[in-house]
Design an enzyme around this catalytic site. Structure first.
Site, short mmCIF file in Angstrom:
data_model
loop_
_atom_site.label_atom_id
_atom_site.label_comp_id
_atom_site.label_asym_id
_atom_site.label_seq_id
_atom_site.Cartn_x
_atom_site.Cartn_y
_atom_site.Cartn_z
N LYS A 193 0.86 -1.20 0.00
CA LYS A 193 0.00 0.00 0.00
C LYS A 193 0.89 1.24 0.00
O LYS A 193 1.71 1.42 0.91
CB LYS A 193 -0.88 -0.05 1.25
CG LYS A 193 -2.13 0.76 1.18
CD LYS A 193 -2.99 0.45 2.40
CE LYS A 193 -4.26 1.23 2.41
NZ LYS A 193 -4.92 1.13 3.72
C1 E4P Z 1 -8.19 1.61 3.93
O1 E4P Z 1 -7.49 1.25 3.04
C2 E4P Z 1 -8.15 2.97 4.50
O2 E4P Z 1 -6.93 3.18 5.13
C3 E4P Z 1 -9.29 3.13 5.43
O3 E4P Z 1 -10.46 2.68 4.79
C4 E4P Z 1 -9.47 4.53 5.98
O4 E4P Z 1 -10.68 4.55 6.71
P1 E4P Z 1 -11.06 5.73 7.71
O5 E4P Z 1 -11.28 6.97 6.91
O6 E4P Z 1 -12.32 5.25 8.37
O7 E4P Z 1 -9.91 5.89 8.67
#
Ligand code: E4P
Length: 217
Positions: free
Chosen positions: A87
């Site tokens: 990622k």
């Molecule tokens: C996933 O890949 C993201 O990091 C995550 O969905 C972020 O979610 P949030 O905005 O609820 O922290």
């Protein structure tokens, strides 16, 4: 549509896996910290544990923000398990790194995407997944779902293979709306998956069926 669970909580990951509808897991440094997982070694071990529970893709986020650092970290993460997806944040060096990973057979998830232009760049660089954060856009009075629709249109216009991973999903309606728009994947909390089960008419109907069955016994 693939369902990913957005957590580093092993119990919740197991619960979603046991339901039989889980296709993968996304994590980020904040989700790791929420579970008390800190320090490189502990984080690495946690990724391995997650990969043992699920059969699908597991996003593991790099911390570096410079090209060389992202490449080094990403290559280490990718070697942990064949389910690991590296990622990478949507920054200049991140885009360069996604292109490098793509050319070298390493799968990526381009994260922190908040605009169609960023999603276009991620696809051009060869990202496996692009993660537009719909909940965080909604939080600032901007239509997160509209971003998913815009990216869907752009990717379909040109046949990009990058999968739209609707991230920052907060509730069941986000899941349903993403499915209507045609997001390839959604990642959300366990509640956003289990919430899809619920309907009062199902509960009322089942209670009546069971009560009527008892009448005959
Ligand atoms: C996933 O890949 C993201 O990091 C995550 O969905 C972020 O979610 P949030 O905005 O609820 O922290």
């Amino acid at each position: 549509m693939k369902f990913f669970i957005d957590t580093a909580n092993l119990d919740q990951i197991k619960e979603a896996q046991d339901l039989g509808v889980l296709d993968g897991v996304t994590t980020n440094p904040s989700l790791m910290a929420k579970e008390g997982i800190t320090g490189k070694e502990n984080i690495i071990n946690h990724y391995k544990k997650i990969c043992e529970i699920v059969t699908g893709d597991v996003s593991a986020e790099v911390i570096s923000t410079d090209f060389e650092g992202i490449i080094k970290e990403g290559e280490e993460l990718a070697k942990l398990h064949d389910q690991i997806i590296v990622k990478v944040p949507m920054i200049k060096d991140g885009v360069k790194a996604i292109k490098y990973f793509s050319d070298n057979g390493i799968k990526t998830n381009c994260t922190l995407v908040f605009s169609p232009g960023q999603a276009l760049l991620a696809a051009k660089a060869g990202a496996t997944y692009v993660s537009p954060f719909i909940g965080r856009l909604d939080d600032i009075s901007t239509d997160g779902l509209n971003l998913i629709a815009e990216i869907r249109m752009i990717y379909d216009n040109y046949g990009f293979n990058t999968q739209i991973l609707a991230a920052s999903v907060r509730h069941t309606m986000h899941v349903i709306d993403c499915a209507k728009i045609g997001a390839d994947v959604m990642t959300g909390p366990l509640s956003s998956i289990e919430g899809l089960l619920k309907h009062p008419l199902t509960d009322i109907g089942l209670a009546k069926f069971l009560a009527d069955y008892q009448k005959g016994n």
